[in-house]
Enzyme design. Structure first.
Site, mmCIF file in Angstrom:
data_model
loop_
_atom_site.group_PDB
_atom_site.id
_atom_site.type_symbol
_atom_site.label_atom_id
_atom_site.label_comp_id
_atom_site.label_asym_id
_atom_site.label_seq_id
_atom_site.Cartn_x
_atom_site.Cartn_y
_atom_site.Cartn_z
ATOM 1 N N CYS A 50 -71.851 -51.125 5.707
ATOM 2 C CA CYS A 50 -71.964 -51.696 7.062
ATOM 3 C C CYS A 50 -72.631 -50.485 7.736
ATOM 4 C CB CYS A 50 -70.659 -52.372 7.554
ATOM 5 S SG CYS A 50 -71.411 -53.019 9.161
ATOM 6 N N CYS B 72 -71.166 -50.744 11.782
ATOM 7 C CA CYS B 72 -69.889 -50.473 12.070
ATOM 8 C C CYS B 72 -69.006 -50.402 11.011
ATOM 9 C CB CYS B 72 -69.385 -51.546 13.012
ATOM 10 S SG CYS B 72 -69.785 -53.111 12.467
ATOM 11 N N SER B 73 -68.199 -51.363 10.711
ATOM 12 C CA SER B 73 -67.368 -51.386 9.289
ATOM 13 C C SER B 73 -66.997 -52.841 9.119
ATOM 14 C CB SER B 73 -66.170 -50.562 9.639
ATOM 15 O OG SER B 73 -65.486 -50.611 10.716
ATOM 16 N N CYS B 74 -68.156 -53.857 9.221
ATOM 17 C CA CYS B 74 -67.867 -55.178 8.763
ATOM 18 C C CYS B 74 -67.101 -55.004 7.418
ATOM 19 C CB CYS B 74 -68.811 -56.046 8.919
ATOM 20 S SG CYS B 74 -69.591 -56.149 10.382
#
Lengths: 121, 203
Positions: free
Chosen positions: B103, B106-108
């Site tokens: 991702c 961000c950090s999906c």
């Protein structure tokens, strides 16, 4: 179960290999309490998260001398604060109850391992 | 309440216990719900859910077809759903095509099946490098891919979360669902590694 945890940023909980890590039993209790309260709508997760970010920020900007950083200390403080702000549990009530627990006679059924309790300053 | 206002001599375990007892008394929380949440996050939500999905797909061609067609529905069929588990797209790795998920924003991350993401997943180093030089990054993970293998880097977002269906290793034909699931790791399902085959008895 609809509570959403922050997975990124300052408010995200400590993890190892993608799983939550509780280093002491009370951390798990504090975590479960906040999740249960936000799930039930007693407190809003957003409000709690803002308080958590503020507690972490406050600790980082002025770390108390001799105290190690503890995510769940900040978590507990944030939880106490939102409950106090919502006038559900006054800070004095928590302190009084904790003090009462502290003087329980030896041999009561309190099963925590005090050797692993948080640092005293 | 500031740090200074906390009772410094009352330890955090006692304070937590005190808070819990007050909440229980006031009917604001109940022990069962608290413990359910601890259990869910500690043990149930995690890469094992994804591993079960993979094992099922390896052994059930119909399920696999469904999984690749509508990941969200097929995963929910096994009972794994929740926040950040919507809009799952499952990508199959084959001998000719290797997917790896990132991702970049961000950090999906699909946490109902993979748990909460590992720290490296949110590192800017991984996020930027895997896009620019996926083969080099995969090689560092011990995943050497020949020139004949196409590498596809897929970018998860709040709209779509990707989940890799890794290749079933050789030598697993007689394994049960549980045994197969035990082979699958989180890193396999992000696509940074391939599933290691069953341990071979020492030569």
């Amino acid at each position: 179960m609809t509570a959403v945890l922050d997975i990124d940023g300052v408010a995200s909980p400590p993890r190892q290999n993608g799983e939550l890590v509780f280093s002491q039993p009370w951390e798990g209790r504090a975590f479960g309490l906040a999740m249960a309260l936000t799930d039930a709508g007693v407190v809003s997760y957003d409000v709690f998260r803002d308080a958590l970010i503020a507690k972490i920020g406050a600790w980082e900007s002025a770390p108390p001398e001799g105290q190690d950083y503890s995510y769940y200390r900040c978590w507990l403080q944030a939880l106490e604060q939102v409950l106090a702000d919502a006038q559900l549990v006054a800070p004095g009530d928590v302190a009084a109850r904790a003090a009462a627990f502290a003087v329980r006679p030896a041999g009561h059924d309190h099963g925590h391992d005090h050797d692993n309790d948080a640092h005293h300053n | 309440m500031t740090q200074a206002e906390m009772e410094p001599d009352i330890d955090l375990a006692l304070r937590t216990e005190a808070l819990e007892s007050l909440l229980l008394e006031r009917g604001l929380a109940d022990t069962k719900t608290i413990e359910t949440f601890i259990g869910i996050y500690e043990t149930q939500v995690g890469p094992m859910n994804g591993a079960k999905v993979v094992a099922r797909a390896w052994t059930d061609a119909d399920y696999k077809a469904k999984l690749l067609q509508d990941g969200t529905a097929a995963i929910a069929e096994l009972g794994f759903k929740g926040p950040q588990g919507e809009h799952m797209v499952v990508l199959e790795n084959t001998p000719a095509l290797h997917h790896v998920v990132v991702c970049t924003l961000c950090s999906c991350y699909p946490w109902p099946v993979l748990g909460l993401p590992p720290s490296w997943y949110k590192d800017s180093a991984y996020r930027s490098r895997v896009v620019k030089e996926p083969r080099a990054v995969l090689a560092e993970w011990g995943t050497a891919l020949g020139d004949d293998v196409e590498v596809k880097v897929v970018d998860s977002s709040s709209e779509v979360r990707y989940f890799v269906l890794p290749e079933r290793p050789a030598g697993t034909e007689s394994m049960s669902l549980e045994e197969l699931a035990a082979l699958v790791t989180r890193d396999n399902m992000v696509g940074v590694t391939r599933v290691a085959g069953p341990a071979v008895t020492a030569p």
